[in-house]
Structure formats: C-alpha cells, structure tokens
Design a protein around this motif. Structure first.
Motif, PDB file in Angstrom:
ATOM      1  N   LEU A 192       0.847  -1.181   0.000  1.00 30.76           N
ATOM      2  CA  LEU A 192       0.000   0.000   0.000  1.00 30.76           C
ATOM      3  C   LEU A 192       0.886   1.235   0.000  1.00 30.76           C
ATOM      4  N   LYS A 193       0.530   2.242  -0.805  1.00 31.63           N
ATOM      5  CA  LYS A 193       1.304   3.481  -0.857  1.00 31.63           C
ATOM      6  C   LYS A 193       1.193   4.236   0.457  1.00 31.63           C
ATOM      7  N   THR A 194      -0.026   4.317   0.970  1.00 36.54           N
ATOM      8  CA  THR A 194      -0.270   4.841   2.323  1.00 36.54           C
ATOM      9  C   THR A 194      -1.218   3.870   3.021  1.00 36.54           C
ATOM     10  N   GLY A 195      -1.219   3.940   4.350  1.00 34.47           N
ATOM     11  CA  GLY A 195      -1.929   2.921   5.111  1.00 34.47           C
ATOM     12  C   GLY A 195      -1.065   1.690   5.270  1.00 34.47           C
ATOM     13  N   LEU A 196      -1.470   0.796   6.156  1.00 33.74           N
ATOM     14  CA  LEU A 196      -0.689  -0.427   6.356  1.00 33.74           C
ATOM     15  C   LEU A 196      -1.560  -1.512   6.974  1.00 33.74           C
ATOM     16  N   ILE A 197      -1.025  -2.722   6.923  1.00 33.00           N
ATOM     17  CA  ILE A 197      -1.680  -3.896   7.480  1.00 33.00           C
ATOM     18  C   ILE A 197      -0.777  -4.467   8.568  1.00 33.00           C
ATOM     19  N   ALA A 198      -1.346  -4.828   9.698  1.00 30.09           N
ATOM     20  CA  ALA A 198      -0.593  -5.454  10.792  1.00 30.09           C
ATOM     21  C   ALA A 198      -1.347  -6.692  11.251  1.00 30.09           C
ATOM     22  N   GLU A 199      -0.652  -7.556  12.010  1.00 27.94           N
ATOM     23  CA  GLU A 199      -1.263  -8.806  12.449  1.00 27.94           C
ATOM     24  C   GLU A 199      -0.862  -9.148  13.876  1.00 27.94           C
ATOM     25  N   VAL A 200      -1.795  -9.772  14.573  1.00 28.94           N
ATOM     26  CA  VAL A 200      -1.551 -10.366  15.882  1.00 28.94           C
ATOM     27  C   VAL A 200      -2.149 -11.770  15.862  1.00 28.94           C
ATOM     28  N   GLY A 201      -1.454 -12.707  16.493  1.00 28.68           N
ATOM     29  CA  GLY A 201      -1.975 -14.070  16.585  1.00 28.68           C
ATOM     30  C   GLY A 201      -1.427 -14.966  15.497  1.00 28.68           C
ATOM     31  N   GLY A 202      -2.143 -16.048  15.245  1.00 32.81           N
ATOM     32  CA  GLY A 202      -1.718 -17.006  14.233  1.00 32.81           C
ATOM     33  C   GLY A 202      -0.642 -17.960  14.697  1.00 32.81           C
ATOM     34  N   LEU A 203      -0.337 -17.971  16.001  1.00 30.82           N
ATOM     35  CA  LEU A 203       0.729 -18.842  16.505  1.00 30.82           C
ATOM     36  C   LEU A 203       0.314 -20.302  16.475  1.00 30.82           C
ATOM     37  N   HIS A 204      -0.986 -20.538  16.438  1.00 29.18           N
ATOM     38  CA  HIS A 204      -1.484 -21.915  16.433  1.00 29.18           C
ATOM     39  C   HIS A 204      -2.344 -22.183  15.200  1.00 29.18           C
ATOM     40  N   GLY A 205      -2.124 -21.410  14.131  1.00 26.50           N
ATOM     41  CA  GLY A 205      -2.964 -21.543  12.951  1.00 26.50           C
ATOM     42  C   GLY A 205      -4.325 -20.921  13.198  1.00 26.50           C
ATOM     43  N   GLY A 206      -5.361 -21.479  12.588  1.00 26.49           N
ATOM     44  CA  GLY A 206      -6.712 -21.003  12.830  1.00 26.49           C
ATOM     45  C   GLY A 206      -7.175 -19.974  11.824  1.00 26.49           C
ATOM     46  N   PRO A 207      -8.424 -19.501  11.981  1.00 26.39           N
ATOM     47  CA  PRO A 207      -9.018 -18.561  11.032  1.00 26.39           C
ATOM     48  C   PRO A 207      -8.391 -17.177  11.127  1.00 26.39           C
ATOM     49  N   GLY A 216      -6.526 -17.881  16.364  1.00 24.03           N
ATOM     50  CA  GLY A 216      -6.377 -17.505  14.966  1.00 24.03           C
ATOM     51  C   GLY A 216      -5.620 -16.193  14.856  1.00 24.03           C
ATOM     52  N   THR A 217      -5.818 -15.493  13.755  1.00 24.51           N
ATOM     53  CA  THR A 217      -5.096 -14.259  13.455  1.00 24.51           C
ATOM     54  C   THR A 217      -6.059 -13.102  13.321  1.00 24.51           C
ATOM     55  N   ILE A 218      -5.709 -11.973  13.939  1.00 19.82           N
ATOM     56  CA  ILE A 218      -6.433 -10.723  13.703  1.00 19.82           C
ATOM     57  C   ILE A 218      -5.568  -9.851  12.821  1.00 19.82           C
ATOM     58  N   ARG A 219      -6.120  -9.455  11.703  1.00 22.23           N
ATOM     59  CA  ARG A 219      -5.428  -8.576  10.752  1.00 22.23           C
ATOM     60  C   ARG A 219      -5.999  -7.170  10.910  1.00 22.23           C
ATOM     61  N   PHE A 220      -5.136  -6.210  11.158  1.00 22.62           N
ATOM     62  CA  PHE A 220      -5.547  -4.821  11.372  1.00 22.62           C
ATOM     63  C   PHE A 220      -5.334  -4.043  10.083  1.00 22.62           C
ATOM     64  N   VAL A 221      -6.405  -3.481   9.574  1.00 26.32           N
ATOM     65  CA  VAL A 221      -6.370  -2.744   8.309  1.00 26.32           C
ATOM     66  C   VAL A 221      -6.459  -1.257   8.628  1.00 26.32           C
ATOM     67  N   PHE A 222      -5.344  -0.552   8.492  1.00 28.58           N
ATOM     68  CA  PHE A 222      -5.332   0.897   8.661  1.00 28.58           C
ATOM     69  C   PHE A 222      -5.424   1.489   7.255  1.00 28.58           C
ATOM     70  N   GLN A 223      -6.644   1.821   6.888  1.00 23.71           N
ATOM     71  CA  GLN A 223      -6.987   2.083   5.490  1.00 23.71           C
ATOM     72  C   GLN A 223      -6.902   3.564   5.128  1.00 23.71           C
ATOM     73  N   PRO A 224      -6.269   3.871   4.015  1.00 25.48           N
ATOM     74  CA  PRO A 224      -6.242   5.252   3.531  1.00 25.48           C
ATOM     75  C   PRO A 224      -7.504   5.603   2.746  1.00 25.48           C
ATOM     76  N   ALA A 252     -10.572   1.443   0.289  1.00 27.03           N
ATOM     77  CA  ALA A 252     -10.974   0.046   0.466  1.00 27.03           C
ATOM     78  C   ALA A 252     -10.627  -0.774  -0.767  1.00 27.03           C
ATOM     79  N   ARG A 253     -10.831  -0.197  -1.937  1.00 31.30           N
ATOM     80  CA  ARG A 253     -10.507  -0.924  -3.166  1.00 31.30           C
ATOM     81  C   ARG A 253      -9.004  -1.174  -3.283  1.00 31.30           C
ATOM     82  N   LYS A 254      -8.199  -0.237  -2.798  1.00 30.66           N
ATOM     83  CA  LYS A 254      -6.748  -0.452  -2.805  1.00 30.66           C
ATOM     84  C   LYS A 254      -6.357  -1.589  -1.856  1.00 30.66           C
ATOM     85  N   VAL A 255      -7.005  -1.645  -0.716  1.00 29.42           N
ATOM     86  CA  VAL A 255      -6.741  -2.739   0.226  1.00 29.42           C
ATOM     87  C   VAL A 255      -7.116  -4.077  -0.402  1.00 29.42           C
TER      88      VAL A 255
END
Length: 392
Positions: free
Chosen positions: A60-75, A132-140, A148-151
């Motif tokens: 992404l040119k601006t904005g970013l994606i971050a993650e927490v979790g996923g250590l045990h797989g899952g949704p 599972g994993t939580i994906r954080f979408v900091f959207q421009p 949203a379309r760029k994400v």
C-alpha cells in the motif's frame, strides 16, 4: 464468562491515556486522502513499539496492514480503521487542534485509528491464547471512497473470514453502540450532466436553444424519480447541488452543467434510479432541443451488515456492559461497503457524545469512548476467532 474461555473481560482502562495521546497526536497532524504518509509512519512506530508485526507483503502506498496471533494456525479475521482527514479549517479551539491549515480530522478517523490501535495492543497481550489471526487494516482514502478498493487489490483480505469496523456517532452518548443487521449506510453515487444548446443575445431568445431553461426543468423532473419510481416503503435521495451556466446578464449561454449526489440503501432501488435518471435526462434534453451528456460517478454500495456478525457484536457489547441501540440508517456513504461485497462484514456506530455532526469545522469526540471502543473490538475479535475456530 468472557469469550476467551478464561472468564475475564478485555479492558482498556489501563491504556486509556496512551490512546488519548495517540488520538491527539493524529488530530494535530491530519493528512488528506492518498497523502497519509506521516500518519502511516506514526501508526507503524506505535505498532512496532508493542512488537506487533507489520504485514509488509501487502503493498500500500499509504496505510498499512498489521497482524496479531496465528501462533497456532486457525481462522483470520480483520479489524479496520480509516486514517485520512478532510480539507476543512478547524474551529474547535482545542489545545491539540490541527497544526495544518485547511486540514482537519472532522470525521473522527483519528478516533477510529486510536481505538483500533488500542485493540491491537490489548490483543497482543493475549497473543498466545488466540485461536487464529487478527489482521488490522489501517486504510487510507476513505473520504475519496478509494482506499478500500486499494486494500482489496493488495490481497489483504484474501482468506479473511470476516471484517469488522466502526464509525463514531456524535448523536449517540458515550457508552452506547449502534448495532443493526442489514442496511446501515447508503450507497453514495454522484452525477454530472452537461446540457448543450445554442447561445444568442438574451433579447432574441428565439434564436437560441436555451440550456438554462432545460436545466431548470431537469432539476424539477429529477425529483419525480424518487416520488414516482421508488416505493414509499423504500428510500432514495436525489440532490442537485451545483448548477453552473452563463457568463453575462445579456447572453444566453451555450451550455449548462449540473451535478449532485444520489443516495440509496438497496441495490435494486439503486439500479432503478440509475436507469430512470438517464431516461429523464435524455427526455428533458430532447424536449427542450438540447443535447445531454451524463457522467455517472459510482461510489461505494450500501453498508449492509451480516446478521450473524451483528448478533455476535450485540452479545459482546452486552457482555461488556455497553448499551446497545438500533440506529437509524445513515444516508452518508462508507467505502467499508466494498469489503462487504467480498466477505461478511459488520460495521457499528460507536457513541461519542459529539457537539457537532461529521464534517463540521467544530466537530469533536468525547475521548471517554476510546477505551470502550478498544475493549469492544478486542473482545469481539477474541469471541469471533473462537466461534470460527470451533464451528463445524
């Protein structure tokens, strides 16, 4: 019992001041859509301070994606915050008012960002327990209905089971959340119509084909679309917000230009309005001897909440002692709706006891809503991961 199985409830009370500081920093340095470079860098720093991983694979040119979790797989599920500001001169008089003349967080995206950062901080503390994993979408670029379309183009929602987001609601008190299944916010489309006639001296109108007369009739005729083509049990709004024509008092001009917006809550109604809009424009133009060109500016579709996700949000709010109300749908648009066209999504109205509505130069939020919002989304994420991980 809390959704994480331990009986505890996630609480952001201990990080309230941190969230206030983040929100006030963002408020002082607002950046417009597609220009959120310093905002993105600041969000990245705050995440890295908490050792939250940045998902650099999503470009992404601006904005970013971050993650927490996923250590045990899952949704995988996603929490979204928009980060852009508006070209408005701030008139709040706050000690932390915008330091950028002409730019302001007049829609509360600084609040959204700080709250979802808070949820990320809380979830990081429980990372080893997450199913599972939580994906954080900091959207421009939400204000341009483009972020949203760029994400989506970046692939950040590929494989994501569901996405959750919010908008502050100034007319709801702090401690209240608006939860609604189905349509919550409107499709927000735009239009631009140009009528071409023949100019002449104003004293000899018979030598002209007057586009102003055609435009005046068109403004009135367009209102018949809602009154005669949309059921009284449904909803639509057509607003002509600009009509430009002419350069002198004694000259009939060659062209007239109209533009404005159309708001609908149902895709069938939306499509019907678009169809009739073109027919009315062409019919009026022909009746007055002008030529018409119509440009339709398609905005985001309606925000349409998944029923199961809304029920899950309601259970979480009640567990946290947040007062749940069923809000009236808002005719404002939100590009969160693009996500909901791809995967199940839920969008809430979070009460912020604001003195003014969105996009007002004196807009503000009650910062007591920050820890409530952070706790809600952290608890909701834990509960939803558990639900998705254990469902058959």
């Amino acid at each position: 019992m809390g959704a994480n199985g331990s009986g505890t409830i996630v609480s952001a009370e201990g990080i309230e001041q941190k969230l206030v500081d983040i929100r006030r920093h963002l408020h002082q340095y607002p950046e417009l859509s597609h220009e959120e470079f310093e905002t993105t860098a600041y969000i990245r720093r705050r995440l890295e301070e908490e050792e939250i991983r940045i998902a650099t694979q999503f470009d992404l040119k601006t904005g970013l994606i971050a993650e927490v979790g996923g250590l045990h797989g899952g949704p995988v599920i996603a929490l979204r915050a928009d980060i852009d500001a508006l070209p408005i001169q701030e008139e709040t008089g706050l000690p932390y008012a915008s330091k950028t003349p002409g730019n302001m967080h007049a829609c509360g995206h600084d609040f959204h960002t700080a709250a979802i950062l808070g949820a990320a901080f809380l979830l990081k503390e429980k990372e080893h327990e997450l199913l599972g994993t939580i994906r954080f979408v900091f959207q421009p670029a939400e204000e341009k209905a483009a972020g949203a379309r760029k994400v989506l183009q970046s692939g950040a929602l590929d494989g994501v089971r569901a996405i959750y987001g919010m908008h502050n609601k100034p007319d709801l008190p702090v401690g209240t959340i608006g939860i609604r299944s189905g349509p919550l916010m409107a499709a927000a489309d735009g239009f631009l119509v140009e009528l071409e006639g023949i100019g002449s001296h104003a004293a000899v109108p018979e030598a002209s084909v007057d586009p102003i007369v055609a435009a005046a009739q068109l403004v009135t005729a367009l209102q018949s679309i809602v009154s005669r083509n949309v059921s009284p049990l449904e909803s639509a709004v057509i607003s002509v917000t600009r009509l430009n024509s002419g350069t002198a008092w004694n000259v009939i001009p060659e062209t007239a230009v109209l533009d404005g917006t159309v708001r609908t809550f149902d895709e069938k109604v939306r499509n019907r309005v678009v169809e009739r809009f073109g027919e009315v424009v062409n019919g009026v133009a022909a009746a007055y001897g002008t030529k018409a060109s119509l440009r339709w500016i398609q905005g985001p579709p309606p925000v349409n909440n998944d029923g199961e996700l809304a029920d899950a949000a309601r259970r979480t709010a009640e567990r946290l002692g947040i007062s749940v109300v069923t809000p009236k749908p808002s005719p404002a648009g939100e590009d969160f709706a693009f996500y909901q066209k791809q995967i199940p999504g839920f969008f809430a109205f979070m009460g912020t006891s604001g003195p003014k509505e969105w996009h007002h130069p004196a807009f503000d939020i009650d910062e007591r809503a920050l820890p409530i919002s952070a706790s809600f989304f952290a608890e909701l994420a834990i509960a939803e991961l558990e639900r998705f991980a254990t469902e058959p």
